[in-house]
Design an enzyme around this catalytic site. Structure first.
Site, PDB file in Angstrom:
ATOM      1  N   HIS A  22     -10.070  -2.695  -1.620  1.00 34.19           N
ATOM      2  CA  HIS A  22      -8.732  -2.259  -2.021  1.00 34.19           C
ATOM      3  C   HIS A  22      -8.562  -0.759  -1.796  1.00 34.19           C
ATOM      4  O   HIS A  22      -7.587  -0.321  -1.173  1.00 34.19           O
ATOM      5  CB  HIS A  22      -8.503  -2.606  -3.498  1.00 34.19           C
ATOM      6  CG  HIS A  22      -7.152  -2.208  -4.003  1.00 34.19           C
ATOM      7  ND1 HIS A  22      -6.074  -3.058  -3.985  1.00 34.19           N
ATOM      8  CD2 HIS A  22      -6.699  -1.034  -4.532  1.00 34.19           C
ATOM      9  CE1 HIS A  22      -5.014  -2.447  -4.481  1.00 34.19           C
ATOM     10  NE2 HIS A  22      -5.366  -1.211  -4.818  1.00 34.19           N
ATOM     11  N   GLU A  23      -9.515   0.011  -2.297  1.00 37.31           N
ATOM     12  CA  GLU A  23      -9.414   1.462  -2.161  1.00 37.31           C
ATOM     13  C   GLU A  23      -9.599   1.908  -0.718  1.00 37.31           C
ATOM     14  O   GLU A  23      -9.005   2.907  -0.288  1.00 37.31           O
ATOM     15  CB  GLU A  23     -10.441   2.148  -3.066  1.00 37.31           C
ATOM     16  CG  GLU A  23     -10.272   1.864  -4.547  1.00 37.31           C
ATOM     17  CD  GLU A  23      -8.886   2.193  -5.070  1.00 37.31           C
ATOM     18  OE1 GLU A  23      -8.215   3.079  -4.482  1.00 37.31           O
ATOM     19  OE2 GLU A  23      -8.445   1.559  -6.048  1.00 37.31           O
ATOM     20  N   HIS A  26      -6.238   1.974   0.999  1.00 34.51           N
ATOM     21  CA  HIS A  26      -5.520   3.233   0.752  1.00 34.51           C
ATOM     22  C   HIS A  26      -6.116   4.363   1.588  1.00 34.51           C
ATOM     23  O   HIS A  26      -5.405   5.144   2.230  1.00 34.51           O
ATOM     24  CB  HIS A  26      -5.612   3.615  -0.720  1.00 34.51           C
ATOM     25  CG  HIS A  26      -4.894   2.682  -1.650  1.00 34.51           C
ATOM     26  ND1 HIS A  26      -3.601   2.272  -1.451  1.00 34.51           N
ATOM     27  CD2 HIS A  26      -5.302   2.099  -2.818  1.00 34.51           C
ATOM     28  CE1 HIS A  26      -3.233   1.462  -2.445  1.00 34.51           C
ATOM     29  NE2 HIS A  26      -4.252   1.341  -3.277  1.00 34.51           N
TER      30      HIS A  26
END
Length: 451
Positions: A22-23, A26
Site C-alpha cells: 500500500h505504502e 504512494h
C-alpha cells in the site's frame, strides 16, 4: 500458547506485506511525480531498523506493526526552501496529488491480482460444490434443491467451489431472494430461487449455506463390505467381500457410523456378527483386533465398506496457465471488490450486523489458520485482506485516502482547494469515526475470544 505465537507471527507477516505494498504505491507514484519522499515506514512508533537510501529517503520498520506511512516534503508541516518548493507535495497539481493518494489502494488491488495469479498458477485443491443432505423445512428445502445437484452460480458469482458459494451468498445477505443455478444429478441445468426474507445467519456458528439448510455432499457409506484386508481380524474370522452387516451382538445396525463406533469400542473382544451373504443370513464370530491411535487403543477390523460413487471430477485441482491465471486472478479480485462494497453498504443500512466487524485478533487467527492449511490458502486470505484494505481506504472519510480524494475532486471542480479550516474540522470528525469503528471491531474480537 504455541498457536498464539503462530497467529501473531502470521499476523505480522500478513499485515507487513499489505502495508508495504500500500505504502509503496504512494511512494512509487510520488517519486514519478517528482515529489521528495522523506520517510518510507512500515509500522509505527520507534524504528527497530532503518536505512537511508541514496535518494535521501529513510526506509524503516516501526515497532508497532499496525500500519505504515510515506512522509513527503510538504510546506504545510515542513520548512521548505525556495529551491525545494517544486518537489514538495502541496506544490503539485491536483491531478498529481490525486494520483499519489489513489496509488495506495490501487497497489492493494494489484497485489490481490498478483497473489491470486500465483495461487491459480500453483493450483488450488478443491471439491465441486455438490449438495448433500437438505435440512427439512429449511430455505433450501422450500426451494426444492435436490441432493447430488452441483451449484454452478449464486446470482452473478461463478461457484466452482464452496468458497465461491460462500462469497455469492454473503453478497446476498439482506436481499429478499437469491437465484442459484444448478446441475441436477440427471444432468439438466436449472435455476432455483431462494426466499431470503426470513434468513438468519450467524457467522460465528455456521456457514452461509449451512444456515440455508444445505449440507456439503458426503458420499453415502453402506453396511455392505467391498473389501476385506488379507490377514486382518475380519479375514481371520471369515468375513467376506459382499457381506452385508445386519446386526452386532444382537443390536441392529443400519449405518456404517454405528458399526465403526462399536468396533472402535470393542478392542480385543469377540463379537457376534449377523451378516447377509448370497441372500442368506448367517452368524460369524469375529475377534476384534487392536490398534494404537491418538485416543489410545481402539478396535480394528480391516474392512472397507461400499460407498456411493463420487460425482465426475468431484475432487480437482483448480489450476490455470500463465495468461489464464492472470485473467482468473483479475476476475476473482473484481468479485471480491464487488462483494466488499456490497457488505459495507449493508453494514450502513443495517442489513448486516456491526457484530460481524473483525478486528486484529480475528485477522491474526485467520492468517494463522490459513497459513497452517497451506500456502495457497494463505495466498487466498492475503488477497481477500488486500482487497478489503484497498476498499476501506477509499471510503470518503477525511483521515483515509478516500477523504483526501474527495477534497481533491472538489478542488478540481471549484478550481481552488477546500479551506484548511473545513479540512481540519472534517479530519477531526473522520478521526472520531475511524477510531470508533476500530474500537467496535476490537470489542467484537474481545467478545468473540473471551466467551
Amino acid at each position: 500458547m504455541i498457536d498464539a505465537i503462530w497467529y501473531f507471527f502470521s499476523f505480522v507477516v500478513t499485515l507487513g506485506i499489505l502495508v508495504a505494498f500500500h505504502e509503496f504505491g504512494h511512494f512509487w507514484v510520488a517519486r514519478r511525480c517528482g515529489v521528495k519522499v522523506i520517510t518510507f515506514s512500515v509500522g509505527f512508533g520507534r524504528a527497530i531498523w532503518k536505512r537511508t537510501g541514496k535518494d535521501g529517503t529513510v526506509y524503516q520498520l516501526g515497532v508497532i506493526p499496525l500500519g505504515g506511512y510515506v512522509r513527503m516534503l510538504d510546506e504545510r508541516i515542513d520548512d521548505v526552501t525556495e529551491e525545494e518548493r517544486d518537489v514538495s507535495f502541496n506544490a503539485q497539481s491536483v491531478y498529481k496529488r490525486f494520483a499519489i493518494v489513489a496509488a495506495g489502494p490501487v497497489a492493494n488491488f494489484v497485489l490481490a491480482v498478483a497473489v491470486l495469479w500465483l495461487m491459480f498458477g500453483i493450483g488450488v485443491p478443491t471439491v465441486k460444490p455438490v449438495i448433500g443432505d437438505i435440512k427439512e423445512n429449511s430455505i433450501a428445502a422450500k426451494a426444492d434443491l435436490e441432493r447430488g445437484s452441483e451449484i454452478l452460480s449464486v446470482d452473478d458469482v461463478e461457484a466452482y467451489d464452496w468458497q465461491q458459494v460462500q462469497l455469492g451468498l454473503m453478497s446476498a445477505i439482506g436481499d429478499d431472494e437469491t437465484i442459484i443455478t444448478l446441475r441436477t444429478p440427471a444432468g439438466s441445468e436449472v435455476q432455483r430461487t431462494l426466499d431470503l426474507t426470513g434468513w438468519r445467519f450467524d457467522p460465528e456458528t455456521e456457514s452461509t449455506f449451512g444456515s440455508l439448510g444445505i449440507e456439503v455432499y458426503q458420499p453415502e457409506v453402506y453396511t455392505e463390505l467391498s473389501q476385506v484386508e488379507a490377514d486382518s481380524p475380519a479375514d481371520a474370522s471369515g468375513l467376506k467381500a459382499g457381506d452385508t452387516i445386519i446386526s452386532i451382538d444382537g443390536e441392529q445396525v443400519d449405518s456404517w457410523e454405528r458399526i465403526r463406533e462399536i468396533i472402535a469400542q470393542s478392542a480385543g473382544q469377540s463379537l457376534l456378527f449377523t451378516v447377509e451373504r448370497n441372500s442368506v443370513e448367517q452368524e460369524v464370530s469375529v475377534q476384534i483386533g487392536e490398534r494404537e491411535s491418538q485416543n489410545g487403543v481402539i478396535g480394528y477390523l480391516g474392512v472397507v465398506p461400499v460407498t456411493e460413487p463420487l460425482p465426475d471430477n468431484y475432487v480437482f485441482n483448480h489450476q490455470y496457465g500463465f495468461f489464464g491465471g492472470l485473467a482468473k486472478g483479475a476476475e476473482k479480485t473484481w468479485e471480491l471488490m464487488v462483494v466488499s462494497v456490497k457488505m459495507i453498504g449493508k453494514l450502513l443500512t443495517g442489513d448486516v450486523s456491526v457484530k460481524n466487524l473483525a478486528g486484529p485478533l480475528s485477522i491474526a487467527e485467520g492468517a494463522g489458520v490459513s497459513a497452517s492449511n497451506g500456502f495457497v490458502y494463505f495466498l487466498s486470505f492475503l488477497a481477500l485482506l488486500s482487497v478489503n484494505l484497498g476498499i476501506i481506504n477509499l471510503l470518503p472519510l477525511p483521515v483515509l485516502d478516500g477523504g483526501h480524494l474527495v477534497f481533491y475532486s472538489i478542488e478540481w471542480v471549484r478550481g481552488k482547494p477546500v479551506s484548511e479550516r473545513v479540512q481540519d474540522v472534517c479530519y477531526r470528525i473522520g478521526g472520531v469515526l475511524v477510531f470508533a469503528l476500530m474500537a467496535l471491531a476490537i470489542s467484537n474480537d474481545i467478545a468473540r475470544f473471551a466467551f
